[in-house]
Design an enzyme around this catalytic site. Structure first.
Site, PDB file in Angstrom:
ATOM      1  N   LYS A 138      43.876  85.680 -43.422  1.00 56.35           N
ATOM      2  CA  LYS A 138      44.284  86.540 -44.533  1.00 56.35           C
ATOM      3  C   LYS A 138      43.099  87.397 -44.997  1.00 56.35           C
ATOM      4  CE  LYS A 138      46.655  87.874 -48.133  1.00 56.35           C
ATOM      5  NZ  LYS A 138      47.407  89.089 -47.831  1.00 56.35           N
ATOM      6  N   CYS A 183      45.315  98.574 -45.900  1.00 53.81           N
ATOM      7  CA  CYS A 183      46.373  97.899 -46.641  1.00 53.81           C
ATOM      8  C   CYS A 183      47.001  98.878 -47.621  1.00 53.81           C
ATOM      9  CB  CYS A 183      45.841  96.704 -47.402  1.00 53.81           C
ATOM     10  SG  CYS A 183      47.166  95.857 -48.255  1.00 53.81           S
ATOM     11  N   GLY A 204      55.808  94.246 -35.192  1.00 59.32           N
ATOM     12  CA  GLY A 204      57.178  93.878 -34.830  1.00 59.32           C
ATOM     13  C   GLY A 204      57.304  93.046 -33.578  1.00 59.32           C
TER      14      GLY A 204
HETATM   15  C1  LIG Z   1      53.074  89.069 -46.126  1.00 58.11           C
HETATM   16  C2  LIG Z   1      52.105  89.916 -45.348  1.00 58.11           C
HETATM   17  C3  LIG Z   1      50.747  89.921 -45.695  1.00 58.11           C
HETATM   18  C4  LIG Z   1      49.839  90.706 -44.981  1.00 58.11           C
HETATM   19  N1  LIG Z   1      48.513  90.672 -45.318  1.00 58.11           N
HETATM   20  C5  LIG Z   1      47.614  91.384 -44.571  1.00 58.11           C
HETATM   21  C6  LIG Z   1      46.214  91.300 -44.840  1.00 58.11           C
HETATM   22  O1  LIG Z   1      45.759  90.548 -45.711  1.00 58.11           O
HETATM   23  N2  LIG Z   1      45.370  92.077 -44.086  1.00 58.11           N
HETATM   24  C7  LIG Z   1      45.836  92.895 -43.081  1.00 58.11           C
HETATM   25  O2  LIG Z   1      45.033  93.568 -42.424  1.00 58.11           O
HETATM   26  N3  LIG Z   1      47.151  92.948 -42.780  1.00 58.11           N
HETATM   27  C8  LIG Z   1      48.044  92.221 -43.492  1.00 58.11           C
HETATM   28  N4  LIG Z   1      49.376  92.272 -43.176  1.00 58.11           N
HETATM   29  C9  LIG Z   1      49.822  93.136 -42.045  1.00 58.11           C
HETATM   30  C10 LIG Z   1      49.996  92.334 -40.759  1.00 58.11           C
HETATM   31  O3  LIG Z   1      48.791  91.726 -40.349  1.00 58.11           O
HETATM   32  C11 LIG Z   1      50.537  93.230 -39.616  1.00 58.11           C
HETATM   33  O4  LIG Z   1      49.607  94.269 -39.366  1.00 58.11           O
HETATM   34  C12 LIG Z   1      51.883  93.859 -39.955  1.00 58.11           C
HETATM   35  O5  LIG Z   1      52.705  92.942 -40.646  1.00 58.11           O
HETATM   36  C13 LIG Z   1      52.620  94.381 -38.722  1.00 58.11           C
HETATM   37  O6  LIG Z   1      52.895  93.352 -37.795  1.00 58.11           O
HETATM   38  P1  LIG Z   1      54.290  92.521 -37.765  1.00 58.11           P
HETATM   39  O7  LIG Z   1      55.402  93.539 -37.759  1.00 58.11           O
HETATM   40  O8  LIG Z   1      54.229  91.693 -36.521  1.00 58.11           O
HETATM   41  O9  LIG Z   1      54.316  91.698 -38.997  1.00 58.11           O
HETATM   42  C14 LIG Z   1      50.303  91.504 -43.889  1.00 58.11           C
HETATM   43  C15 LIG Z   1      51.666  91.481 -43.537  1.00 58.11           C
HETATM   44  C16 LIG Z   1      52.558  90.699 -44.236  1.00 58.11           C
HETATM   45  C17 LIG Z   1      54.005  90.692 -43.812  1.00 58.11           C
END
Ligand SMILES: Cc1cc2nc3c(=O)[nH]c(=O)nc-3n(C[C@H](O)[C@H](O)[C@H](O)COP(=O)(O)O)c2cc1C
Length: 315
Positions: free
Chosen positions: A51, A136, A250
């Site tokens: 995180k 972010c 995704g």
């Molecule tokens: C609940 C949540 C918290 C996230 N927190 C962070 C974070 O602290 N730092 C970061 O770089 N990305 C964060 N992300 C982004 C994810 O690491 C990722 O880049 C994004 O969700 C796209 O991938 P996915 O579609 O597989 O989830 C977060 C995503 C979600 C859903």
């Protein structure tokens, strides 16, 4: 033409780090691993992106800050975390017991915050790489600016580069018109690799109350609905730079992950699907192995960036 699956070596070298397989779990979707370690052995993962970690503790945004959307979710957590000292003292010792790589996702409000975090984590045992979260969408200060201007991206990455010997992997935002100048800025600033994408800015409205459904109004969209966008951006970024690319967005199945490898990613991160099916990273690892074996490849690197255009039908 197939190989026996045990003749496939899934190990990849990314940005100078040897990952035992190309599947990592994405920052913010896996916490610091504790909850998932009750379900499976984290040593099976290529790596864990923790995180987002800042210099000081952060409270994050008020609730409601998560909601489901068609084929995805919106989150506006706002980088809640206990700060770097707590990460090193309380979270990292737990992760060190696993034979996997730990990538620390760092976040700050000012360029100097990133540089200080990099220096603080430089010599810490059990930290294998830094992912620079300049992207972010859920925090008030700084990020839009860092991620929306290649010159600012360059400044942050250079400042981190100067203060650490660890591999530096900036994480790019999809909320830009053209990803390529950002990828190039990272490469020029000395990044060892890049990761993309972070979430897309979105919102949702409750028509009964006529209010926004997130207290923060906007949130970051993730999950299967963003995959086509992510895949396109990974392809474009991989074409633009010679440093390796980590594909995110995704990914829920081995087929999804293989698409990213073909598009030019050397590794992938698995995010939102962890909330739906905590075992997904393991089936993705095994599915990649089977795909490689049945197509006669002995390593993931053999298929990276090998997608081609469709042939015109013969007339
Ligand atoms: C609940 C949540 C918290 C996230 N927190 C962070 C974070 O602290 N730092 C970061 O770089 N990305 C964060 N992300 C982004 C994810 O690491 C990722 O880049 C994004 O969700 C796209 O991938 P996915 O579609 O597989 O989830 C977060 C995503 C979600 C859903």
């Amino acid at each position: 033409m197939g190989l026996s699956p045990d003749r496939v070596s899934l190990a990849v070298n990314f940005a100078g780090v040897r990952f035992k397989n190309p599947v990592l779990v994405a920052s913010g979707t896996f916490g610091f691993g504790r909850e998932f370690a009750r379900i499976y052995d984290l040593s099976l993962l290529g790596g864990i992106c923790v995180k987002g970690t800042s210099l000081e503790p952060r409270k994050g945004n008020p609730p409601p800050r998560i909601l489901e959307t068609p084929s995805g979710m919106l989150n506006a957590i706002g980088l809640q975390n206990d700060g770097v000292e707590s990460f090193v003292a309380d979270k990292l010792p737990f992760l060190r017991q696993f034979d996997t790589k730990v990538v620390v996702n760092i976040v700050g409000n000012r360029v100097e915050d990133y540089a200080e975090l990099a220096a603080r984590l430089d010599d810490v045992e059990g930290v294998h790489a830094l992912e620079i979260n300049i992207s972010c969408p859920n925090v008030e200060h700084g990020h839009e600016e860092f991620a929306a201007d290649p010159a600012m991206t360059h400044r942050v990455v250079s400042a981190v580069r100067e203060r650490t010997r660890l591999p530096v992997i900036p994480k790019l935002s999809p909320n830009v018109t053209d990803i390529r100048p950002f990828a190039r800025a990272c490469e020029e600033a000395g990044a060892d690799g890049i990761s993309l994408i972070n979430t897309l800015v979105g919102t949702a409205i409750d028509i009964k109350t006529r209010t926004f459904r997130l207290a923060n109004v906007t949130g970051g969209l993730s999950g299967p609905c963003i995959k086509p966008v992510a895949l396109r951006m990974v392809y474009q970024a991989a074409q633009a730079v010679s440093i390796p690319v980590m594909g995110i967005g995704g990914i829920a199945t081995a087929e999804d992950a293989i698409e990213f490898l073909l598009a030019g990613a050397s590794c992938v991160q698995v995010g939102t699907v962890n909330f739906v099916d905590p075992l997904a990273p393991l089936s993705i690892i095994e599915g990649i192995r089977e795909y490689l074996a049945s197509n006669g490849f002995s390593s993931p690197s053999e298929i990276v960036g090998t997608v081609t255009r469709m042939q015109e039908p013969a007339t």
